[in-house]
Each structure stands twice: as structure tokens, then as C-alpha cells.
Design an enzyme around this catalytic site. Sequence first.
Site, PDB file in Angstrom:
ATOM      1  N   TYR A  29      64.727 129.647  51.300  1.00 20.04           N
ATOM      2  CA  TYR A  29      65.470 128.117  51.910  1.00 20.04           C
ATOM      3  C   TYR A  29      66.269 127.966  52.634  1.00 20.04           C
ATOM      4  O   TYR A  29      67.196 128.395  52.396  1.00 20.04           O
ATOM      5  CB  TYR A  29      65.290 127.612  50.147  1.00 20.04           C
ATOM      6  N   GLY A 156      63.784 118.604  40.767  1.00 16.94           N
ATOM      7  CA  GLY A 156      64.804 120.103  40.895  1.00 16.94           C
ATOM      8  C   GLY A 156      63.522 121.100  39.602  1.00 16.94           C
ATOM      9  O   GLY A 156      64.014 121.812  39.453  1.00 16.94           O
ATOM     10  N   ASP A 158      60.042 122.012  39.617  1.00 14.40           N
ATOM     11  CA  ASP A 158      59.277 122.228  40.175  1.00 14.40           C
ATOM     12  C   ASP A 158      58.251 121.935  39.035  1.00 14.40           C
ATOM     13  O   ASP A 158      57.331 121.294  39.571  1.00 14.40           O
ATOM     14  CB  ASP A 158      58.632 122.754  41.689  1.00 14.40           C
ATOM     15  N   GLU A 382      67.664 134.157  41.354  1.00 16.26           N
ATOM     16  CA  GLU A 382      67.712 132.398  41.670  1.00 16.26           C
ATOM     17  C   GLU A 382      67.765 131.931  40.228  1.00 16.26           C
ATOM     18  O   GLU A 382      67.534 130.879  39.645  1.00 16.26           O
ATOM     19  CB  GLU A 382      66.531 132.328  42.751  1.00 16.26           C
TER      20      GLU A 382
HETATM   21  C1  GLC Z   1      63.711 124.795  44.454  1.00 18.94           C
HETATM   22  C2  GLC Z   1      64.261 124.381  42.836  1.00 18.94           C
HETATM   23  C3  GLC Z   1      64.912 123.490  43.221  1.00 18.94           C
HETATM   24  C4  GLC Z   1      66.035 123.644  44.294  1.00 18.94           C
HETATM   25  C5  GLC Z   1      65.537 124.622  45.456  1.00 18.94           C
HETATM   26  C6  GLC Z   1      66.353 125.111  46.097  1.00 18.94           C
HETATM   27  O1  GLC Z   1      62.565 123.850  44.652  1.00 18.94           O
HETATM   28  O2  GLC Z   1      63.387 123.814  41.916  1.00 18.94           O
HETATM   29  O3  GLC Z   1      65.520 122.812  41.515  1.00 18.94           O
HETATM   30  O4  GLC Z   1      66.654 123.545  44.801  1.00 18.94           O
HETATM   31  O5  GLC Z   1      64.668 125.157  45.034  1.00 18.94           O
HETATM   32  O6  GLC Z   1      66.669 125.689  45.406  1.00 18.94           O
END
Ligand code: GLC
Length: 419
Positions: A29, A156, A158, A382
Site C-alpha cells: 500500500y 474498509g 473489502d 495487518e
Molecule cells: C485494505 C483494507 C482497508 C485499508 C487498506 C489500507 O484495503 O481493507 O480497510 O484501509 O487496505 O490498509
Amino acid sequence: MTPDRDREARAILARNDRGGYTVPTAGLYPYQWNWDSVFAALGFAEHDTDRAWTEIETLFRGQWDNGMVPHILFHQIDPEYFPGPNVWKGTGPIPSSGISQPPIAATVVRWLVGRHPGGEPRARQLFGPLMDWHRWFMTWRNEGGAIVVTHPWETGRDNCPDWDRPFAAIEPDGITSYHRRDTSEVQTDERPNSWEYDRYLYLVKLGAESGWDEAHLKDTTPFRVADPTMTFTLLRATRDLRALAERWGQPVAELDGWIAEMEAGADRLWNDEIGAYDTLDIRSDAHSGVISNASFLAWYAGVGGDRMLAHFDRIAEATRYYVPSTDPAHPAYEPRRYWRGPVWAMLNMLIATGLGEAGHADRARALTENTRDLIARKGFAEYFDPRDGAPLGGQTFTWTAAVWLAWASPTTGRLTWAA
Ligand code: GLC
């Protein structure tokens, strides 16, 4: 062991800091995510209040003209990430996605200013933008006071099983071959499958083609689902925004109206068949029938009394670590796959906060201790397998480090929410 975890957590925040904003974890990310960032601010506040404010201010620099605060801000383009800014075609001041994420910012701003009154001028600057963001939800995402999403990523959560039925009704036309980045970083059995991924991309395509026109999407998108994460975090955050308005002598009538609407809307999420809050598909008028960790945010939102208590106790008994993201008694439960079973520490923090405020101090303490034990033993993953705490997904994760510092750590975790 514990003091090392404190140091490690601070080091993770420092390592994921890109200057003014924090990435959730390097590689998987590489951008600024909305609610991740606000959790990060709580973690920074433990040792660097100035940096905490900056995190939230940077997020709001990406706010769109219509008030929406995007779920991802693409500050420095990483060509390896997918789907990136060229797919999303966001229309805001910073390249971004076209959807939002659970609005926890007003809650954290209230907490920060209560704990560090020196930040008052910075908090005041955020008041107008926060109002605009909440107004965007209440204008475009309000179905009788229940707050809807137009993409699962917006909640959030997913790939939770709540989306299975609405997704089965979608034919992802025009989604051809693409290269996922997430499955090169993390094992495929810990991530969403490709049937889901096709539909995620299809919904992004629909939004992008409309220029993220909310009025158009409201009428046409096949995916419009009222969600407990959104409804409960927005209701809670609106109560906190109201407290800030009072503090600064601002009008509260509009906020009172929103609170009353959402209190009524929360009832729309109540599913009598399972005796729990779940999602409600607006297109088919069907509940999902899935008890998730988001169902237990009702206390955090100040609704429902003790309606969820028996389920909470049952699920807390069912697994070594809790709260699993999907009820282990549900056939869709998969303890290693992302939001279909694993434990997420930051949701636990919100659930424990709500439990404590609702007068269930013993359960709040037990959940805090359970999460403390999990992170102390397994580190800053995570998410975690509820059976044995196995660390899953990305490692050295910002929000796990942040909630350790702010809440779970026995030495630094001092989170109380009263302003
Ligand atoms: C995934 C999670 C989300 C989060 C993102 C970055 O998409 O589901 O809740 O904000 O990752 O960590």
C-alpha cells in the site's frame, strides 16, 4: 517484551512516514489511505502531537469540491500499484480514488484537542472541512439515515461475505485482463479472489466513466449497500463534531438533524432473523445475514443498548483471539482470508471503546488484554488468524503499530475518548 514493542511501533510509524503522511505498509500500500492515516495520527499523538495534526491536515488537502475525502491519495505515483490514478480518474486537487472511507477523523480530532489543547487552532481549521465531508455523506449516501456505500472498498472491509449476494447480481462487463499487485506481495489465500476483484474493478469503471457523479450513481449503480461500518462511524463522528461545534460556539441544529436521522437509520440495519446489525442491500432490499466485527460498532455509535451482547459473548468464546471479522458460525467464515475471518486490531480498539462507554468495562478490558496479548506475541501484522494469532497480510503495519501505542500497550496505551 513489551517495551520493545513500544519502540518497534514508533519505528514502524517512522519507517512508513513519507513526509506529512504515512503509508499503511511499504510495497503493498504505497499511498495515503484515509482511515489508516487517522489511526496513524492517534499513534503519532503518543510521542509527536505536531506530526499527528499534520497527518490529518495532509488527508484533507485531498478533499474534493463536493466535500468528499478520498479513500486513497496518490501523492507520489508508484507505477507498480494497481488500480492507480489513471484507472480511478479522481476529480480532486490531488490524484485520488473516487470513493471515501469510514469517517473517523472528527472523532480523533476531538480526542486530540481534548488531550492536547495546544492544537486548538489547527483543530478549528479542520472544522469546516469536516462539516463538508459529513454533509457529503448525508446528501449522497443517506438512505433513511442508514449510510450506503457504492463500492466495498469504501467500508474498509473489502471482501467480507456481506458483498457476496449483491456481487452475484453484477455482471462485470468490459473487465478484461489486468495485473493485480496485491497477490505478488501477499499469499493468495489471504487476499480476495478474482471473482471479487473483477467486480471491484467494474464498479471503479462505472464511477470513473460517470466522472464520479454521485447523483448519476445514486440512480444507476447496481451496488448500493447500507453498511454498519459507515453508519456507525459516521454517527459517532457526528456526535464528536457536535461536541466540537459546542466547544467553539458553532451552530448545532444541522448536526442534531443528522444525528437523529442516523439514529433512526441504524434501525434499518437491524436484521431480526439473526438478531443482529448487518448490511442492507438497497437494490434488493435484502439483509446479508452476516454478523461481522462491524456489527459490534453499535456501542461505539451509542445505539442498540445491549442488543448485540449475547452474540459478542458467544463469539468471544469461540476463538482464541477475537473479534473475528466474520462470525465463525457462518458458513462463509475463512479464518485466514482478509475480512472473511481474521482479527483486525484497529476495529477491536473501536469496539472496546464503545463497550467501555456503554458500561461494559469488563468486556472492554478483556478485549483490550486479548489484543495486547496478540500484538505482544505476534507483532504488527495487518490482520491475524483468530485461531492462533498467526500474523497475516502485510507486516510492519501502520495502524497496528498506532493502536498499540494509543491503546493496547500496557505502558503507552492511555486512550480515553472524553474531551
Ligand atoms: C485494505 C483494507 C482497508 C485499508 C487498506 C489500507 O484495503 O481493507 O480497510 O484501509 O487496505 O490498509
